[in-house]
Design a protein around this motif. Structure first.
Motif, PDB file in Angstrom:
ATOM      1  N   LYS A  41       0.832  -1.205   0.000  1.00 28.91           N
ATOM      2  CA  LYS A  41       0.000   0.000   0.000  1.00 28.91           C
ATOM      3  C   LYS A  41       0.867   1.255   0.000  1.00 28.91           C
ATOM      4  CE  LYS A  41      -4.050  -1.969   2.353  1.00 28.91           C
ATOM      5  NZ  LYS A  41      -4.839  -1.959   3.613  1.00 28.91           N
ATOM      6  N   SER A  61       1.112   0.460  -9.717  1.00 21.24           N
ATOM      7  CA  SER A  61       0.542   1.779  -9.448  1.00 21.24           C
ATOM      8  C   SER A  61      -0.971   1.647  -9.338  1.00 21.24           C
ATOM      9  CB  SER A  61       0.898   2.737 -10.589  1.00 21.24           C
ATOM     10  OG  SER A  61       0.163   2.401 -11.760  1.00 21.24           O
ATOM     11  N   PRO A  62      -1.664   2.691  -8.903  1.00 24.61           N
ATOM     12  CA  PRO A  62      -3.131   2.623  -8.843  1.00 24.61           C
ATOM     13  C   PRO A  62      -3.787   2.346 -10.191  1.00 24.61           C
ATOM     14  CG  PRO A  62      -2.331   4.429  -7.482  1.00 24.61           C
ATOM     15  CD  PRO A  62      -1.145   3.916  -8.238  1.00 24.61           C
ATOM     16  N   GLU A  63      -3.068   2.576 -11.274  1.00 25.29           N
ATOM     17  CA  GLU A  63      -3.627   2.263 -12.584  1.00 25.29           C
ATOM     18  C   GLU A  63      -3.672   0.758 -12.831  1.00 25.29           C
ATOM     19  OE1 GLU A  63      -1.580   4.338 -15.625  1.00 25.29           O
ATOM     20  OE2 GLU A  63      -2.110   6.324 -14.881  1.00 25.29           O
ATOM     21  N   LEU A  72       1.886   1.950  -3.479  1.00 25.21           N
ATOM     22  CA  LEU A  72       0.793   2.519  -4.277  1.00 25.21           C
ATOM     23  C   LEU A  72       0.545   3.984  -3.943  1.00 25.21           C
ATOM     24  CD1 LEU A  72      -1.794  -0.415  -4.142  1.00 25.21           C
ATOM     25  CD2 LEU A  72      -0.390   0.273  -6.101  1.00 25.21           C
TER      26      LEU A  72
END
Length: 489
Positions: A99, A112-114, A102
């Motif tokens: 986390k 990554s959040p993507e 991220l």
């Protein structure tokens, strides 16, 4: 510096070595940066999954993983592992570390959040990772050093602290900023005894100096040696030089959103003007191969029949004429960052080759850190770049996504084509490797034919090791390992 005796004089288990590396950590050990690779090569940082050369992956801190539905993966953690501070490696700690990755201001392209929707601790030994869309390659993402796992206390300050918070065979005992880190063996390493007692990793940008330390016995491993130094070392019986083809290509990045490179024919003209054979012979002295696109010959994702573009100044001039652009109207600034091996010579050759077709190019030299903001924002014309297409993750998907999709986090070319995006997205969901590789090959062929960038040279890496060193292999992620030992010649 350091105060250690590299080769030691006692029993094999008491020995120490020095490793010379070209790049120093530059981001306070932030794992979303290349600092994570420094920690991984130093034998400190470990990941859930281990990358084998050749493209395979196997368990590391996770013993197994399974895709429970198209967007959900469960990873079972290895039991009995402790961080170097004595705290246990459990699902809560692992989820917290991921986390943190991220939440970085600029997350690593491969994690990554993507690409990751959520990370949760299911129970003490299971970590669940959810992706926004089906992702057959999630385990590969978790082999990259950017997803390394540190103990919770590593993340309590404004910077990341790896001292005592890794799980690897070596623990950091001292850092000399921008110069070296000193390490000792982890006596409670989960994967068995560590053969070396200690090590020092020195950060030396000068390749000739790294080679000299091998000749004098000050270092036992020296990475990324320049070609002239390799020739000098080959006659030294106390040193062995290992050379390996890399998944790395030197390219001339062209800013596709800015004139004149928003015109495909102009880009193709530059491609035709540049003699990659002359560059390979002059700058790399045979230690590289002419580029056939972003991927090298023999890789499973290289298009069938891929071949270098032959230099043709007459064709280059004709393409400029077709584009309606007069050569003398083009004035290009070419960035050559100082850390790039041979980049100053490479830039000078390209400058002369462009002059031969009537194009004027000036050269801007600077440290990479000072030019990266301009590269990312698009405030540049062209730049030399050395790029590892298995660096973001041990599969080309990370590289293609970061560098050549419309929203790619490292899209220095500022290239955007919805068809390319769709093809890369399709590859990401393909479980069958051959299907993925065929899609990658289609993308590579498109990048080469449209001259999105000018791919110049497929690189090799030469590493010098002391002749008594055992257990070493060239690897993009690992240098200091538990199996390394130093004996006599």
């Amino acid at each position: 510096m350091g105060g250690q005796t590299p080769s030691g004089s006692g029993a094999t288990g008491d020995r120490s070595i020095v490793v010379d590396e070209p790049f120093a950590p530059a981001a306070n050990w932030a794992l979303e940066t290349d600092d994570s690779f420094v920690l991984s090569k130093a034998g400190c940082l470990e990941t859930l999954v281990k990358y084998q050369t050749g493209g395979a992956i196997k368990p590391m801190l996770a013993t197994s993983w399974s895709q429970t539905n198209p967007i959900t993966w469960d990873f079972t953690l290895r039991q009995g592992v402790r961080f170097q501070d004595g705290t246990p490696l459990d699902a809560k700690a692992v989820a917290g570390a991921l986390k943190h990755a991220l939440a970085a201001k600029t997350p690593a392209p491969g994690f990554s959040p993507e690409t990751i929707a959520a990370v949760t601790a299911v129970d003490g030994k299971t970590v669940r990772i959810t992706t926004p869309a089906p992702d057959a390659l999630l385990p590969y993402r978790l082999a990259a050093p950017n997803t390394g796992i540190l103990a919770p206390k590593a993340y309590t300050g404004s910077s990341t602290n790896p001292e005592g918070t890794c799980t690897g065979p070596f623990r950091i005992t001292k850092e000399i900023p921008q110069q070296a880190i000193q390490l000792k063996r982890n006596p409670k390493y989960w994967n068995g005894p560590v053969k070396l007692a200690s090590a020092e990793v020195r950060f030396i940008a000068d390749g000739a100096k790294r080679a000299t330390q091998m000749q004098t016995g000050e270092a036992q491993i020296s990475r990324k040696l320049p070609v002239p130094s390799v020739q000098d070392l080959k006659g030294d019986s106390s040193v062995e030089v290992l050379t390996e083809q890399l998944p790395r290509t030197t390219e001339l990045v062209l800013n596709n959103k800015k004139a004149p490179f928003d015109n495909e024919k102009v880009r193709q003209a530059f491609q035709a003007a540049i003699d990659t054979k002359a560059i390979t012979d002059a700058v790399y002295q045979g230690a590289g191969r002419q580029a056939v696109g972003p991927f090298g010959p023999g890789e499973p994702w290289t298009p069938d029949g891929a071949a270098p573009v032959k230099a043709d100044p007459a064709k280059a001039k004709a393409l400029l004429s077709e584009a309606g652009v007069k050569p003398e109207s083009i004035k290009v600034s070419l960035i050559a960052y100082n850390e790039g091996s041979g980049f100053s010579d490479l830039a000078a050759i390209i400058q002369q080759e462009l002059k031969a077709i009537g194009v004027k190019a000036s050269i801007r030299t600077a440290d990479y850190a000072s030019v990266e903001p301009d590269l990312l924002s698009g405030d540049f014309d062209a730049a030399l770049l050395s790029r590892n297409h298995l660096g973001d993750m041990p599969d080309p998907l990370g590289y293609l996504t970061a560098d050549y999709t419309c929203k790619g986090s490292y899209n220095l070319s500022h290239y955007c084509d919805p068809r390319t995006d769709a093809l890369i997205k399709k590859a990401a969901s393909a479980k069958d490797p051959d299907t993925r590789y065929a899609d990658y090959a289609k993308v590579a062929a498109e990048l080469q034919s449209r001259a999105v960038d000018v791919f110049l040279v497929h690189e090799t890496e030469s590493v010098a090791v002391a002749s008594g060193l055992k257990g070493f292999a060239i690897h993009p992620y690992y240098t200091l390992t538990a199996n390394l030992s130093l004996g006599t010649k």
